[in-house]
Design a protein around this motif. Structure first.
Motif, mmCIF file in Angstrom:
data_model
loop_
_atom_site.group_PDB
_atom_site.id
_atom_site.type_symbol
_atom_site.label_atom_id
_atom_site.label_comp_id
_atom_site.label_asym_id
_atom_site.label_seq_id
_atom_site.Cartn_x
_atom_site.Cartn_y
_atom_site.Cartn_z
ATOM 1 N N LEU B 262 22.759 31.753 38.081
ATOM 2 C CA LEU B 262 24.046 31.835 38.765
ATOM 3 C C LEU B 262 25.033 30.824 38.189
ATOM 4 C CD1 LEU B 262 22.884 32.111 42.489
ATOM 5 C CD2 LEU B 262 23.440 33.953 40.882
ATOM 6 N N ASN B 263 26.301 31.157 38.315
ATOM 7 C CA ASN B 263 27.388 30.229 38.042
ATOM 8 C C ASN B 263 27.949 29.795 39.391
ATOM 9 O OD1 ASN B 263 27.878 30.567 34.981
ATOM 10 N ND2 ASN B 263 27.731 32.659 35.763
ATOM 11 N N VAL B 264 27.655 28.586 39.774
ATOM 12 C CA VAL B 264 28.148 28.067 41.052
ATOM 13 C C VAL B 264 29.350 27.181 40.755
ATOM 14 C CG1 VAL B 264 27.576 26.780 43.135
ATOM 15 C CG2 VAL B 264 25.805 28.122 41.976
ATOM 16 N N ILE B 265 30.485 27.521 41.327
ATOM 17 C CA ILE B 265 31.720 26.851 40.957
ATOM 18 C C ILE B 265 32.365 26.244 42.195
ATOM 19 C CG2 ILE B 265 34.038 27.229 40.003
ATOM 20 C CD1 ILE B 265 32.644 29.624 38.483
ATOM 21 N N GLY B 266 32.484 24.937 42.189
ATOM 22 C CA GLY B 266 33.181 24.284 43.285
ATOM 23 C C GLY B 266 34.679 24.453 43.115
ATOM 24 N N SER B 267 35.379 24.608 44.227
ATOM 25 C CA SER B 267 36.811 24.907 44.171
ATOM 26 C C SER B 267 37.518 24.154 45.278
ATOM 27 C CB SER B 267 36.989 26.426 44.332
ATOM 28 O OG SER B 267 38.347 26.781 44.294
ATOM 29 N N ARG B 268 38.511 23.350 44.913
ATOM 30 C CA ARG B 268 39.148 22.497 45.919
ATOM 31 C C ARG B 268 40.655 22.745 45.952
ATOM 32 N NH1 ARG B 268 40.652 16.946 45.298
ATOM 33 N NH2 ARG B 268 39.580 17.042 43.298
ATOM 34 N N CYS B 269 41.435 21.767 45.570
ATOM 35 C CA CYS B 269 42.890 21.870 45.693
ATOM 36 C C CYS B 269 43.470 22.751 44.587
ATOM 37 C CB CYS B 269 43.518 20.492 45.602
ATOM 38 S SG CYS B 269 43.010 19.407 46.932
ATOM 39 N N GLY B 270 44.568 23.416 44.896
ATOM 40 C CA GLY B 270 45.129 24.337 43.922
ATOM 41 C C GLY B 270 46.611 24.144 43.687
ATOM 42 N N PRO B 271 47.192 25.077 42.936
ATOM 43 C CA PRO B 271 48.581 24.951 42.490
ATOM 44 C C PRO B 271 49.603 25.285 43.595
ATOM 45 C CG PRO B 271 47.608 26.988 41.654
ATOM 46 C CD PRO B 271 46.526 26.284 42.401
ATOM 47 N N PHE B 272 50.394 24.286 43.970
ATOM 48 C CA PHE B 272 51.431 24.499 44.985
ATOM 49 C C PHE B 272 52.472 25.552 44.576
ATOM 50 C CE2 PHE B 272 51.649 21.219 48.559
ATOM 51 C CZ PHE B 272 50.279 21.038 48.588
ATOM 52 N N PRO B 273 52.962 25.533 43.319
ATOM 53 C CA PRO B 273 54.011 26.520 42.976
ATOM 54 C C PRO B 273 53.557 27.967 43.213
ATOM 55 C CG PRO B 273 53.887 24.810 41.293
ATOM 56 C CD PRO B 273 52.716 24.591 42.213
ATOM 57 N N ARG B 274 52.300 28.254 42.885
ATOM 58 C CA ARG B 274 51.797 29.615 43.084
ATOM 59 C C ARG B 274 51.767 29.960 44.580
ATOM 60 N NH1 ARG B 274 47.002 31.986 39.332
ATOM 61 N NH2 ARG B 274 47.429 34.168 39.752
ATOM 62 N N ALA B 275 51.331 29.002 45.397
ATOM 63 C CA ALA B 275 51.267 29.233 46.840
ATOM 64 C C ALA B 275 52.666 29.446 47.411
ATOM 65 C CB ALA B 275 50.584 28.044 47.519
ATOM 66 N N ILE B 276 53.609 28.624 46.967
ATOM 67 C CA ILE B 276 54.992 28.746 47.454
ATOM 68 C C ILE B 276 55.554 30.115 47.066
ATOM 69 C CG2 ILE B 276 57.341 27.843 47.107
ATOM 70 C CD1 ILE B 276 56.008 25.010 46.945
ATOM 71 N N SER B 277 55.271 30.531 45.846
ATOM 72 C CA SER B 277 55.763 31.833 45.390
ATOM 73 C C SER B 277 55.177 32.982 46.216
ATOM 74 C CB SER B 277 55.428 31.996 43.903
ATOM 75 O OG SER B 277 55.633 33.317 43.492
ATOM 76 N N LEU B 278 53.904 32.906 46.532
ATOM 77 C CA LEU B 278 53.261 33.963 47.327
ATOM 78 C C LEU B 278 53.890 34.066 48.715
ATOM 79 C CD1 LEU B 278 49.460 33.460 46.460
ATOM 80 C CD2 LEU B 278 50.866 35.458 45.894
ATOM 81 N N LEU B 279 54.189 32.916 49.310
ATOM 82 C CA LEU B 279 54.816 32.930 50.640
ATOM 83 C C LEU B 279 56.255 33.439 50.548
ATOM 84 C CD1 LEU B 279 53.558 29.532 52.122
ATOM 85 C CD2 LEU B 279 52.908 31.819 52.884
ATOM 86 N N GLU B 280 56.955 32.986 49.517
ATOM 87 C CA GLU B 280 58.368 33.355 49.355
ATOM 88 C C GLU B 280 58.512 34.866 49.168
ATOM 89 O OE1 GLU B 280 60.142 31.324 46.071
ATOM 90 O OE2 GLU B 280 62.176 31.491 46.903
ATOM 91 N N HIS B 281 57.595 35.452 48.432
ATOM 92 C CA HIS B 281 57.678 36.889 48.154
ATOM 93 C C HIS B 281 56.883 37.732 49.138
ATOM 94 C CE1 HIS B 281 58.793 34.940 44.290
ATOM 95 N NE2 HIS B 281 59.724 35.866 44.330
ATOM 96 N N ARG B 282 56.450 37.122 50.221
ATOM 97 C CA ARG B 282 55.745 37.838 51.305
ATOM 98 C C ARG B 282 54.483 38.526 50.806
ATOM 99 N NH1 ARG B 282 57.389 35.267 55.204
ATOM 100 N NH2 ARG B 282 59.496 34.596 54.844
ATOM 101 N N GLU B 283 53.878 37.977 49.764
ATOM 102 C CA GLU B 283 52.607 38.548 49.290
ATOM 103 C C GLU B 283 51.443 38.001 50.101
ATOM 104 O OE1 GLU B 283 52.208 38.840 44.957
ATOM 105 O OE2 GLU B 283 54.337 38.356 44.858
ATOM 106 N N VAL B 284 51.668 36.894 50.766
ATOM 107 C CA VAL B 284 50.716 36.372 51.741
ATOM 108 C C VAL B 284 51.501 36.116 53.026
ATOM 109 C CG1 VAL B 284 49.268 34.377 52.347
ATOM 110 C CG2 VAL B 284 49.139 35.351 50.049
ATOM 111 N N MET B 285 50.977 36.629 54.136
ATOM 112 C CA MET B 285 51.650 36.507 55.431
ATOM 113 C C MET B 285 50.815 35.606 56.326
ATOM 114 S SD MET B 285 54.172 38.657 54.981
ATOM 115 C CE MET B 285 54.774 39.391 56.500
ATOM 116 N N VAL B 286 51.445 34.587 56.888
ATOM 117 C CA VAL B 286 50.646 33.593 57.607
ATOM 118 C C VAL B 286 50.974 33.481 59.094
ATOM 119 C CG1 VAL B 286 50.161 32.198 55.545
ATOM 120 C CG2 VAL B 286 52.229 31.751 56.887
ATOM 121 N N GLU B 287 52.077 34.105 59.544
ATOM 122 C CA GLU B 287 52.476 33.862 60.942
ATOM 123 C C GLU B 287 51.395 34.267 61.937
ATOM 124 O OE1 GLU B 287 56.331 35.028 62.157
ATOM 125 O OE2 GLU B 287 57.300 33.535 60.880
#
Lengths: 320, 320
Positions: B262-287
């Motif tokens: 297996l390839n076990v991959i730890g994953s923690r903090c990520g890219p803010f610009p990508r997250a901001i873009s997803l929210l701005e373009h309503r590709e992720v809805m959080v309300e």
């Protein structure tokens, strides 16, 4: 024929019928069989295996549908796959879910006078490789698997944790692929064998690298303590290669894998042709790794020796 | 100012001095702070953190060496790195060994009226993203980190284990990158939220895929039981992404990682610009993921609610 059979509790030397090869199989007279750490773990309960143990061997083909192979000295890949499933069709036959594994899972192994294996699993041993050296092809292939999985970059600092049978082979393989290899172990005599190949080693008690120093750490101690050392020295986003399989569960917290975004890569069986080539061209030397050769009848002593702290490879001589 | 301080034992709302920003830092008035699973784990002892907790926030810059930023609504990256070490110079600042982490390690967090952060950590929240939505930028960036680590192939069958706060965001991110996503969870109401985005879900008790069916499994339950499920369904040579961090050790045997390579991959903090873009373009809805908004004074109730089985994101309103 005589065979070393594990009944789920104890190991016994028994008289059992000579196996009948299937349509695509060869009957092989076993010359030598190596004792692997996995065999020791099987005796503790690993894989719940019952049957004839042993998966590292050199033998002579006695019966085979292809006459050219009869009389040839061979080694054999241990995974017997179905050839039909998604994995087999994608070249991942070692991961065939229908597979049996020689002396490990649903298939009698090689610590016996005769063993059967599919012809597709066999590799003829080149004359430059002695029969005793041939016993190392299977574990050496496992050592080579690391090279199939990780593209070792020149700047990588590489730590190998372990100085046992498998670690010795891994060290000799890795030294051709990095200038930055360090091996940590508990046994002076075993580390010394590596030093003879120009490999830098350090006793565990003297290990004083900064924490998280290594880009790549290979854990090959064969026991759970190796993982703790590996986790201490692996760098964030580093590659942690796991080679040890052992019986039982151990306390562990995966938080470091997450926080440091580690790549933990399991590594098992590897390419036989690469291992054979390394032995043939003397790029890996195995004779000094043999700690004893015992006739099959002395299997008890052989298994005792194999578990002694200072021992490396113990080989059973089964026929001549 | 009022701040939620963890003293190593209990959480208290205390009056503490307003922090003084350093030379490259901004002073931020906190509007909202989200309660993350990591905050709950910190209260159990995770990271041995002591101080003001909280690392998901939206605030307004009050003081800053760059006048353009003053008055702007911002979110902030939580890793405060040295900028000088090998990791920082190689673009791996989230892995800087000298880093502090907002509300998690050596740095007071955002569950307070004011917080300081280096200007380099700040991202201005675009006007299309509401303040409440902005609280999700940090965990959404963590969800996006998976895309930085794994190149999801079209044929991959992907299983997400978990239906909590982080799993909801991961599901919404992954659905843009695979047609073959299944989410398994324990909570009908939480799975239903995912189904509204066209995501295929299954209750844990109804999970009946063949073992080892998925090329990629993301473990995001926030507790050790998720790892067992993940290991049951991950395919040989598959990618097992670990997103959960929790306190304490748990029994585990790495043999399956080795055997199945297996390839076990730890994953923690990520890219803010990508997250901001997803929210701005309503590709992720959080309300719909907000289960409650509480004033800071009601922090006890808020933390109780955050630990209720059916709750998702609980947000503390700190100022207006």
């Amino acid at each position: 024929m005589k065979a070393l059979v594990f009944e789920g509790r104890d190991l016994h030397l028994q008289d059992v019928p000579i196996p009948t090869p299937g349509r695509h199989e060869a009957l092989i007279r076993v010359l030598y069989a190596g004792i692997c750490n996995t065999d020791i773990e099987i005796l503790k309960g690993y894989m719940n295996f019952q049957g004839i143990i042993g998966h590292e061997f050199v033998g002579v083909v006695e019966k085979c549908p292809y006459p050219d192979l009869v009389g040839k000295t061979v080694v054999g890949e241990i995974n017997i796959s179905c050839g039909k499933c998604e994995f087999c069709l994608k070249g991942m036959k070692n991961h065939c879910p229908n597979r049996s594994v020689l002396g490990i899972k649903d298939k009698n192994g090689a610590m016996a006078e005769y063993v059967t294996l599919p012809i597709a699993n066999l590799h003829v041993l080149p004359p430059k490789i002695s029969h005793l050296e041939g016993v190392f092809v299977e574990p050496l292939a496992a050592a080579c698997e690391i090279l199939e999985q990780i593209d070792i970059q020149p700047e990588y600092r590489v730590l190998l944790v372990g100085d046992g049978k498998l670690a010795q082979l891994i060290a000799q393989v890795l030294r051709h692929h990095t200038q930055n290899l360090t091996v940590v172990g508990k046994h002076r005599n075993k580390l010394k064998l590596m030093e003879e190949h120009g490999i830098r080693t350090v006793l565990l008690e003297n290990l004083d690298f900064p924490p998280k120093y290594f880009h790549m750490v290979v854990e090959a101690t064969g026991n759970p303590s190796g993982l703790d050392i590996a986790l201490q020295y692996i760098r964030p986003r580093g590659f942690l290669v796991l080679k040890s399989t052992y019986y039982g569960e151990h306390p562990f917290n995966p938080a470091q894998i997450v926080i440091d975004e580690l790549n933990v890569i399991g590594s098992r069986c590897g390419p036989f042709p690469r291992a054979i080539s390394l032995l043939e061209h003397r790029e890996v030397m195995v004779e000094s790794l043999i700690s004893g050769i015992f006739p099959l009848e002395q299997w008890k002593l052989a298994f005792q020796k194999a578990q002694a702290p200072n021992a490396l490879k113990i080989i059973l001589q089964i026929s001549e």
